[in-house]
Design a protein around this motif. Structure first.
Motif, PDB file in Angstrom:
ATOM      1  N   HIS A   1      27.142  34.018  43.747  1.00 19.41           N
ATOM      2  CA  HIS A   1      26.696  33.614  42.408  1.00 19.41           C
ATOM      3  C   HIS A   1      27.939  33.487  41.539  1.00 19.41           C
ATOM      4  O   HIS A   1      28.582  34.471  41.193  1.00 19.41           O
ATOM      5  N   LEU A   2      28.272  32.256  41.185  1.00 21.80           N
ATOM      6  CA  LEU A   2      29.465  31.970  40.389  1.00 21.80           C
ATOM      7  C   LEU A   2      29.114  31.869  38.907  1.00 21.80           C
ATOM      8  O   LEU A   2      28.018  31.436  38.543  1.00 21.80           O
ATOM      9  N   HIS A   3      30.083  32.251  38.089  1.00 20.82           N
ATOM     10  CA  HIS A   3      29.951  32.097  36.634  1.00 20.82           C
ATOM     11  C   HIS A   3      31.122  31.217  36.170  1.00 20.82           C
ATOM     12  O   HIS A   3      31.197  30.058  36.522  1.00 20.82           O
ATOM     13  N   ASN A   4      32.036  31.753  35.394  1.00 21.02           N
ATOM     14  CA  ASN A   4      33.172  30.965  34.911  1.00 21.02           C
ATOM     15  C   ASN A   4      34.354  31.166  35.851  1.00 21.02           C
ATOM     16  O   ASN A   4      34.944  32.244  35.882  1.00 21.02           O
ATOM     17  N   ILE A   5      34.703  30.141  36.601  1.00 18.38           N
ATOM     18  CA  ILE A   5      35.765  30.265  37.612  1.00 18.38           C
ATOM     19  C   ILE A   5      36.953  29.364  37.317  1.00 18.38           C
ATOM     20  O   ILE A   5      37.967  29.430  38.010  1.00 18.38           O
ATOM     21  N   HIS A   6      36.864  28.512  36.306  1.00 23.51           N
ATOM     22  CA  HIS A   6      37.875  27.497  36.067  1.00 23.51           C
ATOM     23  C   HIS A   6      39.221  28.117  35.675  1.00 23.51           C
ATOM     24  O   HIS A   6      39.288  29.146  35.015  1.00 23.51           O
ATOM     25  N   HIS A   7      40.290  27.453  36.090  1.00 26.05           N
ATOM     26  CA  HIS A   7      41.681  27.766  35.741  1.00 26.05           C
ATOM     27  C   HIS A   7      42.190  29.029  36.429  1.00 26.05           C
ATOM     28  O   HIS A   7      43.026  28.945  37.321  1.00 26.05           O
ATOM     29  N   GLN A   8      41.739  30.198  36.025  1.00 22.98           N
ATOM     30  CA  GLN A   8      42.312  31.433  36.572  1.00 22.98           C
ATOM     31  C   GLN A   8      41.951  31.646  38.044  1.00 22.98           C
ATOM     32  O   GLN A   8      42.682  32.311  38.773  1.00 22.98           O
TER      33      GLN A   8
END
Length: 415
Positions: A99-106
């Protein structure tokens, strides 16, 4: 089930992290096991899988040297390090679903290729507009913007959408082309969860053609106890709490406070921290608004105490809010909300029932709604009760859990 929860921050930073942690907690309360993958940070909560977390990086400050800048760029576009660390974690902790949430950039969506290779079903909760907008907010030059519709990401560069920086905007545009055009990497997500109808409809209208399921955020009402008679609205105060950023409409709130023209003294408390805090304080001072307070960042019971005392929480946003947790928290405390009619706010703030709404950016209309709250204590008491009942019946943890499990089972069924 063993559930892999992924978010780039593993500490309480905002509404996204609240959903991330509370979702894991409600799953654990039903006998499931939570495994976490995130980024290392000094404020992180204790976690047994922390050794597998991504190394800490602060992308809000300028990196020292060309090499570090190139490393940060590579991490944003496609992180081999994230794939390697996640693989090691999965070797040690097998999971049934991610279950992914905010994964962008980092972290970067490169991890989706590892999950797909291992045939692990993936669902992803959408907390903003990153799937169609390089800058998350769908705003440019302080106004709502949809020029990227249909994948026109070059507009990001033209408008310098990312912090007014040409270099950062170029990188953001490249990121969107790499992820959505070159890899079509989000095709590896089995289902996207949209907490608001607005976000679901907006993404579809902007050309995002993946499967999106509406499931609102929830609040664990037991954390807030019962609302006692006479406990709320004990002082003539209004509260905003959250990040102090341009898109939150706080200049409109300051202007509305100046326009009140009422004999009744009302205190406005702008609680939180952010990039425009100093500017807001200067604006309030120059306007002669001595009834506006800036207590700084407050959390937990101290924050709830301030909210309970106020007549209403104000959410004057000027960006397309999704399903703001601040509204749910206010309602759980038995406090109505005066909210801007933008994004997903009107899905929660029902006019005259759970609060009042006004045209986003319209200080005069906001002032009228504040005067209404001051002059109609009986109606405010009614809205307080309605707000609490609304979250108890519609946005409770058990209802969310059942909806989430149905989404999980559907995703697992594909495999």
């Amino acid at each position: 089930m063993n559930i892999l929860n992924i978010n780039k921050f593993h500490y309480m930073r905002g509404g996204c992290e609240t959903v991330y942690f509370e979702t894991a907690k409600i799953l654990e309360s039903h006998g499931h096991k939570s495994i976490f993958f995130s980024m290392q940070h000094p404020e992180n909560l204790s976690c047994k899988t922390k050794d597998y977390f991504m190394p800490y990086v602060d992308l809000n400050t300028s990196s020292n040297g060309v090499i570090n800048q190139l490393k940060s760029t590579g991490r944003i576009l496609y992180s081999l390090k994230a794939k390697k660390l996640l693989s090691k974690l999965l070797n040690e902790y097998p999971v049934d679903i991610a279950h992914l949430h905010n994964i962008h950039h980092q972290i970067s969506p490169s991890i989706l290729h590892i999950l797909k290779k291992r045939k692990i079903p993936v669902v992803m909760t959408l907390h903003d507009y990153k799937m169609v907008c390089a800058s998350y907010l769908m705003m440019a030059n302080g106004k709502n913007c949809e020029v990227c519709s249909g994948g026109n990401y070059l507009a990001v560069i033209k408008n310098k959408c990312v912090k007014g920086s040409l270099a950062k905007s170029c990188l953001a545009a490249l990121e969107m082309y790499v992820h959505h055009r070159f890899f079509d990497i989000y095709d590896n997500v089995d289902a996207f969860i949209s907490p608001s109808f607005f976000l679901k409809k907006k993404l579809a209208g902007m050309g995002f053609r993946k499967k999106i399921i509406h499931l609102p955020n929830f609040i664990d009402i037991k954390k807030f106890g019962k609302v006692k008679d006479g406990e709320n609205g004990r002082e003539n105060s209004l509260v905003y709490f959250g990040r102090l950023a341009p898109e939150k409409g706080l200049y409109t709130l300051i202007k509305a406070t100046k326009l009140l023209n009422t004999n009744r003294k009302v205190e406005v408390k702008i609680i939180g921290d952010g990039p425009i805090k100093g500017d807001l304080e200067e604006k309030a001072k120059s306007d002669g608004s001595n009834n506006i307070q800036f207590p700084g960042y407050i959390k937990g019971e101290a924050l709830y105490k301030e909210i309970k005392k106020c007549l209403a929480v104000v959410l004057p946003s000027e960006w397309y809010e999704n399903n703001p947790m601040s509204v749910l928290e206010a309602f759980a405390l038995g406090v109505p909300v005066i909210g801007a009619k933008i994004g997903g706010i009107p899905e929660l703030v029902k006019e005259g029932i759970t609060g009042l709404t006004f045209e986003s950016g319209n200080a005069h209309e906001l002032a009228e709604k504040i005067r209404y709250v001051l002059d109609n204590p009986g109606k405010v008491a009614e809205m307080r009760e309605n707000a609490r009942v609304f979250v108890e019946q519609n946005l409770n943890a058990e209802k969310y859990y059942q909806g989430l499990i149905n989404i999980y089972q559907s995703a697992i069924g594909k495999y």
